[in-house]
Design a protein around this motif. Sequence first.
Motif, PDB file in Angstrom:
ATOM      1  N   PHE A  75      -6.077  -8.538  12.627  1.00 37.43           N
ATOM      2  CA  PHE A  75      -4.654  -8.182  13.086  1.00 37.43           C
ATOM      3  C   PHE A  75      -4.429  -7.933  14.585  1.00 37.43           C
ATOM      4  CE2 PHE A  75      -3.662  -6.744   8.486  1.00 37.43           C
ATOM      5  CZ  PHE A  75      -3.340  -8.100   8.187  1.00 37.43           C
ATOM      6  N   GLY A 112       0.720  -1.184  -0.029  1.00 38.30           N
ATOM      7  CA  GLY A 112       0.033  -0.162  -0.087  1.00 38.30           C
ATOM      8  C   GLY A 112       0.850   1.254  -0.079  1.00 38.30           C
ATOM      9  N   ARG A 113       0.066   2.498  -0.301  1.00 38.27           N
ATOM     10  CA  ARG A 113       0.951   3.623  -0.184  1.00 38.27           C
ATOM     11  C   ARG A 113       1.729   3.741   0.979  1.00 38.27           C
ATOM     12  NH1 ARG A 113      -3.351   4.711  -3.360  1.00 38.27           N
ATOM     13  NH2 ARG A 113      -4.747   4.384  -1.670  1.00 38.27           N
ATOM     14  N   MET A 114       0.769   3.616   2.423  1.00 39.02           N
ATOM     15  CA  MET A 114       1.482   3.869   3.751  1.00 39.02           C
ATOM     16  C   MET A 114       2.406   2.617   3.937  1.00 39.02           C
ATOM     17  SD  MET A 114       1.268   6.545   4.924  1.00 39.02           S
ATOM     18  CE  MET A 114       2.027   5.980   6.570  1.00 39.02           C
ATOM     19  N   ALA A 169      -4.719   6.254  15.971  1.00 38.96           N
ATOM     20  CA  ALA A 169      -4.746   7.575  15.594  1.00 38.96           C
ATOM     21  C   ALA A 169      -5.083   7.627  14.025  1.00 38.96           C
ATOM     22  CB  ALA A 169      -3.783   8.320  16.139  1.00 38.96           C
ATOM     23  N   GLY A 170      -6.231   8.454  13.982  1.00 36.83           N
ATOM     24  CA  GLY A 170      -6.524   8.917  12.503  1.00 36.83           C
ATOM     25  C   GLY A 170      -5.432   9.714  11.598  1.00 36.83           C
ATOM     26  N   ASN A 171      -4.440  10.168  12.741  1.00 40.00           N
ATOM     27  CA  ASN A 171      -3.331  10.784  12.044  1.00 40.00           C
ATOM     28  C   ASN A 171      -2.261  10.813  13.032  1.00 40.00           C
ATOM     29  OD1 ASN A 171      -1.561  13.079  10.831  1.00 40.00           O
ATOM     30  ND2 ASN A 171      -3.317  13.397   9.654  1.00 40.00           N
ATOM     31  N   MET A 172      -0.994  10.199  12.293  1.00 42.32           N
ATOM     32  CA  MET A 172       0.015  10.085  13.193  1.00 42.32           C
ATOM     33  C   MET A 172       1.146  11.288  13.241  1.00 42.32           C
ATOM     34  SD  MET A 172       0.159   6.606  14.430  1.00 42.32           S
ATOM     35  CE  MET A 172      -1.198   5.519  14.153  1.00 42.32           C
ATOM     36  N   GLY A 194      -3.136   2.736  12.136  1.00 40.56           N
ATOM     37  CA  GLY A 194      -3.384   3.847  11.313  1.00 40.56           C
ATOM     38  C   GLY A 194      -4.522   3.788  10.526  1.00 40.56           C
ATOM     39  N   THR A 195      -5.025   2.574  10.302  1.00 41.39           N
ATOM     40  CA  THR A 195      -6.271   2.464   9.419  1.00 41.39           C
ATOM     41  C   THR A 195      -7.280   3.417  10.060  1.00 41.39           C
ATOM     42  OG1 THR A 195      -5.512   0.121   9.412  1.00 41.39           O
ATOM     43  CG2 THR A 195      -7.802   0.629   8.884  1.00 41.39           C
ATOM     44  N   THR A 196      -7.938   4.123   8.882  1.00 41.74           N
ATOM     45  CA  THR A 196      -9.063   4.825   9.277  1.00 41.74           C
ATOM     46  C   THR A 196     -10.687   4.368   8.703  1.00 41.74           C
ATOM     47  OG1 THR A 196      -8.927   6.257   7.199  1.00 41.74           O
ATOM     48  CG2 THR A 196      -7.615   6.984   9.264  1.00 41.74           C
ATOM     49  N   ARG A 239      -2.175  -9.140   1.467  1.00 37.28           N
ATOM     50  CA  ARG A 239      -3.440  -9.954   1.335  1.00 37.28           C
ATOM     51  C   ARG A 239      -2.997 -11.468   0.751  1.00 37.28           C
ATOM     52  NH1 ARG A 239      -5.726  -8.443  -2.650  1.00 37.28           N
ATOM     53  NH2 ARG A 239      -4.953  -6.235  -2.819  1.00 37.28           N
ATOM     54  N   LYS A 242      -8.682   7.616  -2.199  1.00 28.85           N
ATOM     55  CA  LYS A 242      -9.183   7.487  -0.755  1.00 28.85           C
ATOM     56  C   LYS A 242     -10.472   7.182  -0.798  1.00 28.85           C
ATOM     57  CE  LYS A 242      -9.323   9.799   3.787  1.00 28.85           C
ATOM     58  NZ  LYS A 242      -8.617   8.672   4.430  1.00 28.85           N
ATOM     59  N   ALA A 251      -7.046  -1.835   6.443  1.00 23.96           N
ATOM     60  CA  ALA A 251      -8.466  -1.668   6.259  1.00 23.96           C
ATOM     61  C   ALA A 251      -8.976  -1.942   7.315  1.00 23.96           C
ATOM     62  CB  ALA A 251      -9.074  -2.270   4.901  1.00 23.96           C
ATOM     63  N   ASP A 267     -12.679   6.512   2.086  1.00 23.04           N
ATOM     64  CA  ASP A 267     -13.510   6.953   3.258  1.00 23.04           C
ATOM     65  C   ASP A 267     -13.657   8.427   3.446  1.00 23.04           C
ATOM     66  OD1 ASP A 267     -10.878   6.363   4.090  1.00 23.04           O
ATOM     67  OD2 ASP A 267     -11.592   7.027   6.391  1.00 23.04           O
ATOM     68  N   PHE A 305      -1.805  -0.041   8.449  1.00 27.44           N
ATOM     69  CA  PHE A 305      -2.343   0.896   7.731  1.00 27.44           C
ATOM     70  C   PHE A 305      -2.959   0.233   6.615  1.00 27.44           C
ATOM     71  CE2 PHE A 305      -0.642   5.400   8.794  1.00 27.44           C
ATOM     72  CZ  PHE A 305       0.164   5.172   9.778  1.00 27.44           C
TER      73      PHE A 305
HETATM   74  P1  NAD Z   1      -3.639   1.535   0.195  1.00 27.08           P
HETATM   75  O1  NAD Z   1      -4.834   1.168  -0.410  1.00 27.08           O
HETATM   76  O2  NAD Z   1      -2.682   1.879  -0.702  1.00 27.08           O
HETATM   77  O3  NAD Z   1      -3.094   0.232   1.028  1.00 27.08           O
HETATM   78  C1  NAD Z   1      -3.797  -0.667   1.967  1.00 27.08           C
HETATM   79  C2  NAD Z   1      -3.053  -1.996   1.913  1.00 27.08           C
HETATM   80  O4  NAD Z   1      -3.583  -2.840   2.942  1.00 27.08           O
HETATM   81  C3  NAD Z   1      -2.903  -2.621   0.414  1.00 27.08           C
HETATM   82  O5  NAD Z   1      -1.616  -2.996   0.173  1.00 27.08           O
HETATM   83  C4  NAD Z   1      -4.014  -3.939   0.677  1.00 27.08           C
HETATM   84  O6  NAD Z   1      -3.666  -5.012  -0.029  1.00 27.08           O
HETATM   85  C5  NAD Z   1      -3.474  -4.207   2.316  1.00 27.08           C
HETATM   86  N1  NAD Z   1      -4.707  -4.983   2.836  1.00 27.08           N
HETATM   87  C6  NAD Z   1      -5.906  -4.802   2.914  1.00 27.08           C
HETATM   88  N2  NAD Z   1      -6.439  -6.035   3.636  1.00 27.08           N
HETATM   89  C7  NAD Z   1      -5.429  -6.728   3.890  1.00 27.08           C
HETATM   90  C8  NAD Z   1      -5.120  -7.848   4.647  1.00 27.08           C
HETATM   91  N3  NAD Z   1      -6.428  -8.588   5.062  1.00 27.08           N
HETATM   92  N4  NAD Z   1      -4.143  -8.429   4.920  1.00 27.08           N
HETATM   93  C9  NAD Z   1      -3.017  -7.934   4.337  1.00 27.08           C
HETATM   94  N5  NAD Z   1      -3.119  -6.598   3.954  1.00 27.08           N
HETATM   95  C10 NAD Z   1      -4.344  -6.123   3.392  1.00 27.08           C
HETATM   96  O7  NAD Z   1      -3.894   2.676   1.209  1.00 27.08           O
HETATM   97  P2  NAD Z   1      -3.252   3.744   1.990  1.00 27.08           P
HETATM   98  O8  NAD Z   1      -3.156   5.106   1.250  1.00 27.08           O
HETATM   99  O9  NAD Z   1      -1.778   3.143   2.296  1.00 27.08           O
HETATM  100  O10 NAD Z   1      -4.019   3.865   3.368  1.00 27.08           O
HETATM  101  C11 NAD Z   1      -4.151   2.808   4.221  1.00 27.08           C
HETATM  102  C12 NAD Z   1      -5.100   3.210   5.342  1.00 27.08           C
HETATM  103  O11 NAD Z   1      -4.381   4.211   6.295  1.00 27.08           O
HETATM  104  C13 NAD Z   1      -6.167   3.993   5.115  1.00 27.08           C
HETATM  105  O12 NAD Z   1      -7.240   3.605   6.018  1.00 27.08           O
HETATM  106  C14 NAD Z   1      -5.989   5.466   5.245  1.00 27.08           C
HETATM  107  O13 NAD Z   1      -7.024   6.217   5.329  1.00 27.08           O
HETATM  108  C15 NAD Z   1      -5.018   5.107   6.612  1.00 27.08           C
HETATM  109  N6  NAD Z   1      -3.918   6.383   6.500  1.00 27.08           N
HETATM  110  C16 NAD Z   1      -3.811   6.703   7.913  1.00 27.08           C
HETATM  111  C17 NAD Z   1      -2.858   7.883   8.422  1.00 27.08           C
HETATM  112  C18 NAD Z   1      -2.646   8.072   9.791  1.00 27.08           C
HETATM  113  O14 NAD Z   1      -1.893   8.836   9.967  1.00 27.08           O
HETATM  114  N7  NAD Z   1      -3.316   7.556  10.694  1.00 27.08           N
HETATM  115  C19 NAD Z   1      -2.133   8.174   7.320  1.00 27.08           C
HETATM  116  C20 NAD Z   1      -2.285   7.793   6.034  1.00 27.08           C
HETATM  117  C21 NAD Z   1      -3.419   6.975   5.531  1.00 27.08           C
END
Ligand code: NAD
Length: 269
Positions: A87, A14-16, A125-128, A101-103, A38, A162, A80, A164, A78
């Motif tokens: 987890f 994922g991006r994060m 936290a919704g934002n770290m 970090g998941t929102t 996954r 995004k 879903a 949500d 981070f």
């Molecule tokens: P993304 O879609 O790029 O990445 C999500 C990753 O999770 C993907 O690689 C996906 O394959 C993986 N995933 C999903 N289900 C899985 C499972 N069962 N097992 C293993 N991996 C699984 O999304 P993103 O932009 O990286 O953001 C992820 C989450 O983090 C979102 O909820 C986003 O809002 C949140 N986020 C939070 C902060 C923070 O500071 N709290 C900052 C940025 C993003």
Amino acid sequence: MTHIPGIVITGASGRMGQMLIKTVSESDQARLVGVVERADHDWIGQDVGTAMGGPALGVTVTDDPLEAFAQAQAVIDFTAPEATLEFAALAAQARCVHVIGTTGMTDEQIAALEPAARHAVIVRAGNMSLGVNLLVQLTKKVAAALDEDFDIEVIEGHHHHKVDAPSGTALMLGEAAAEGRGVNLADVSDRARDGITGARKRGDIGFHAIRGGDIVGEHDVLFAAPGERIVLRHLATDRVIFARGALKAALWGQGKAPGQYDMVDVLGL
Ligand code: NAD
């Protein structure tokens, strides 16, 4: 070396996830000991560094979270909401600090973390980022100082992937404003205005979500009264701020008593 906490990153591709892998593998305060994706993902079985298009990191991407968590002292997650709930139970079983970090989690999903928090440390936290957590504190203070002549609106912008809305951060800011005013956010929250909605209700807290391009994360808290406006603003230009905060939380959680914490605890704000 062994006193340096071992960290697992979930959602590796994922991006994060990728930003976290980079941040942890470059840190001298933590070791990257596992990465999870996954089951159907084509990175499974590959070295994660190679999969990311760089040099090998000596860590193979797995779809077996429990096996990975058993080698670690912390999990940074981070992904879903449904995955995060799974987890949480496994991290508690392995007695790992679980940094979430998941929102977009519902109230029921957040409540379902409680059994895990009886056995392990959860930092959610919704934002770290340091900046946003400071903004949350400022929002609470400004809301407490102003009366309802000031209409509060939270305006957020994110990239077009995004899923949500409002963002977790916008909700944190809305909660802070409501707390400052001594009201429940659920009673005053006004989301997604469209059509003939009638005039704005005094005391409401409005939310607006912009989605476009590659916006990393932008949040304004607007306090608007007749004759003047105050805007508190945070602009994130690089996801590394969230990854650094998450790593800080994973290290901070080592040796803490089981329970649920947030970044205000971690940053001592
Ligand atoms: P993304 O879609 O790029 O990445 C999500 C990753 O999770 C993907 O690689 C996906 O394959 C993986 N995933 C999903 N289900 C899985 C499972 N069962 N097992 C293993 N991996 C699984 O999304 P993103 O932009 O990286 O953001 C992820 C989450 O983090 C979102 O909820 C986003 O809002 C949140 N986020 C939070 C902060 C923070 O500071 N709290 C900052 C940025 C993003």
